[in-house]
Design a protein around this motif. Structure first.
Motif, PDB file in Angstrom:
ATOM      1  N   ALA A 107      77.383  57.412 -11.462  1.00  0.00           N
ATOM      2  CA  ALA A 107      78.163  58.649 -11.561  1.00  0.00           C
ATOM      3  C   ALA A 107      77.552  59.758 -10.715  1.00  0.00           C
ATOM      4  O   ALA A 107      78.266  60.433  -9.959  1.00  0.00           O
ATOM      5  CB  ALA A 107      78.266  59.096 -13.026  1.00  0.00           C
ATOM      6  N   PHE A 108      76.254  59.944 -10.820  1.00  0.00           N
ATOM      7  CA  PHE A 108      75.600  61.044 -10.119  1.00  0.00           C
ATOM      8  C   PHE A 108      75.462  60.798  -8.619  1.00  0.00           C
ATOM      9  O   PHE A 108      75.680  61.702  -7.815  1.00  0.00           O
ATOM     10  CB  PHE A 108      74.213  61.318 -10.716  1.00  0.00           C
ATOM     11  CG  PHE A 108      74.261  61.794 -12.146  1.00  0.00           C
ATOM     12  CD1 PHE A 108      75.240  62.656 -12.598  1.00  0.00           C
ATOM     13  CD2 PHE A 108      73.310  61.366 -13.050  1.00  0.00           C
ATOM     14  CE1 PHE A 108      75.278  63.092 -13.927  1.00  0.00           C
ATOM     15  CE2 PHE A 108      73.330  61.794 -14.372  1.00  0.00           C
ATOM     16  CZ  PHE A 108      74.316  62.661 -14.805  1.00  0.00           C
ATOM     17  N   HIS A 109      75.144  59.574  -8.227  1.00  0.00           N
ATOM     18  CA  HIS A 109      74.837  59.312  -6.823  1.00  0.00           C
ATOM     19  C   HIS A 109      75.983  58.713  -6.015  1.00  0.00           C
ATOM     20  O   HIS A 109      76.036  58.918  -4.796  1.00  0.00           O
ATOM     21  CB  HIS A 109      73.592  58.429  -6.726  1.00  0.00           C
ATOM     22  CG  HIS A 109      72.385  59.104  -7.293  1.00  0.00           C
ATOM     23  ND1 HIS A 109      71.804  58.703  -8.470  1.00  0.00           N
ATOM     24  CD2 HIS A 109      71.675  60.178  -6.877  1.00  0.00           C
ATOM     25  CE1 HIS A 109      70.781  59.488  -8.742  1.00  0.00           C
ATOM     26  NE2 HIS A 109      70.685  60.394  -7.800  1.00  0.00           N
ATOM     27  N   GLN A 110      76.888  57.983  -6.642  1.00  0.00           N
ATOM     28  CA  GLN A 110      78.009  57.407  -5.908  1.00  0.00           C
ATOM     29  C   GLN A 110      79.281  58.247  -6.033  1.00  0.00           C
ATOM     30  O   GLN A 110      79.986  58.439  -5.059  1.00  0.00           O
ATOM     31  CB  GLN A 110      78.293  55.967  -6.381  1.00  0.00           C
ATOM     32  CG  GLN A 110      77.121  55.024  -6.218  1.00  0.00           C
ATOM     33  CD  GLN A 110      76.724  54.852  -4.768  1.00  0.00           C
ATOM     34  OE1 GLN A 110      77.566  54.678  -3.910  1.00  0.00           O
ATOM     35  NE2 GLN A 110      75.434  54.915  -4.492  1.00  0.00           N
ATOM     36  N   LEU A 111      79.562  58.710  -7.248  1.00  0.00           N
ATOM     37  CA  LEU A 111      80.769  59.516  -7.462  1.00  0.00           C
ATOM     38  C   LEU A 111      80.535  60.994  -7.199  1.00  0.00           C
ATOM     39  O   LEU A 111      81.488  61.752  -7.069  1.00  0.00           O
ATOM     40  CB  LEU A 111      81.295  59.331  -8.891  1.00  0.00           C
ATOM     41  CG  LEU A 111      81.752  57.930  -9.281  1.00  0.00           C
ATOM     42  CD1 LEU A 111      82.161  57.898 -10.742  1.00  0.00           C
ATOM     43  CD2 LEU A 111      82.895  57.461  -8.383  1.00  0.00           C
ATOM     44  N   GLY A 112      79.282  61.413  -7.154  1.00  0.00           N
ATOM     45  CA  GLY A 112      78.972  62.819  -6.929  1.00  0.00           C
ATOM     46  C   GLY A 112      79.193  63.713  -8.139  1.00  0.00           C
ATOM     47  O   GLY A 112      79.325  64.929  -8.014  1.00  0.00           O
ATOM     48  N   VAL A 113      79.197  63.126  -9.313  1.00  0.00           N
ATOM     49  CA  VAL A 113      79.388  63.863 -10.556  1.00  0.00           C
ATOM     50  C   VAL A 113      78.164  64.739 -10.815  1.00  0.00           C
ATOM     51  O   VAL A 113      77.034  64.329 -10.554  1.00  0.00           O
ATOM     52  CB  VAL A 113      79.600  62.851 -11.714  1.00  0.00           C
ATOM     53  CG1 VAL A 113      79.526  63.516 -13.057  1.00  0.00           C
ATOM     54  CG2 VAL A 113      80.904  62.110 -11.529  1.00  0.00           C
ATOM     55  N   GLN A 114      78.372  65.934 -11.344  1.00  0.00           N
ATOM     56  CA  GLN A 114      77.272  66.831 -11.682  1.00  0.00           C
ATOM     57  C   GLN A 114      76.878  66.762 -13.149  1.00  0.00           C
ATOM     58  O   GLN A 114      75.733  67.021 -13.498  1.00  0.00           O
ATOM     59  CB  GLN A 114      77.655  68.278 -11.336  1.00  0.00           C
ATOM     60  CG  GLN A 114      77.872  68.495  -9.856  1.00  0.00           C
ATOM     61  CD  GLN A 114      76.625  68.220  -9.051  1.00  0.00           C
ATOM     62  OE1 GLN A 114      75.545  68.712  -9.365  1.00  0.00           O
ATOM     63  NE2 GLN A 114      76.745  67.394  -8.020  1.00  0.00           N
TER      64      GLN A 114
END
Length: 162
Positions: A107-114
């Motif tokens: 989520a954080f590194h592939q989707l760019g979720v914060q």
């Protein structure tokens, strides 16, 4: 972790059909037909483009047998939601912790979720302890509900938290 297949229905009945597991989930135990319907929905959602729901089987490494699930709903501006459950006879072996680490890293590194949020029962003391140890923020003292809201952010432990 991997996408679900229809071969996972019986294994997931150990999760969705077991009151020891579903006591921690926001729904009651399911029968085989209801479990199959959930697996079929996960398979359909995996084919959607763009994919906004990642409902994945947590599988044993030695035989690829589904022993649980982890789910991330990526709703863009509506936020991200996470949930997980593991078969009761597999508890205490780190499967949930590993699944959370992998899905949050994705989520954080592939989707760019914060930020990712979820809910946890206040009486699930073992999970709350693990969440605290890994930097999740929760409203553990909520007097009005039996669930606490939790939040993990991409800045917690470099984006790998549970």
């Amino acid at each position: 972790m991997r996408d679900f297949t229809l071969d996972d229905v019986d294994g997931m009945l150990r999760v969705f059909g077991d009151g020891r597991v579903t006591q921690w989930l926001p729904f009651d135990s399911r029968n085989r037909d209801e479990t199959q319907a959930r697996i079929e929905a996960a398979i359909r959602n995996a084919r959607a483009f763009p994919r906004t729901e990642f409902s994945l089987a947590v599988a044993k490494r030695d035989d690829n047998r589904a022993i649980g699930f982890i789910r991330l709903v990526h709703a863009g501006s509506q936020g991200e939601d996470i949930g997980c459950a593991i078969a009761a006879d597999e508890w205490g072996r780190g499967y949930s912790t590993d699944a959370h680490r992998v899905i949050l890293d994705f989520a954080f590194h592939q989707l760019g979720v914060q930020r990712v949020a979820g809910w946890i029962p206040l009486d699930n003391e073992q999970r709350i302890k693990a969440l605290d140890e890994h930097g999740a923020v929760g409203n553990w003292d909520s007097p009005r509900t039996k669930y606490a809201a939790i939040t993990c952010s991409s800045t917690v432990r470099g984006g790998t938290a549970i």
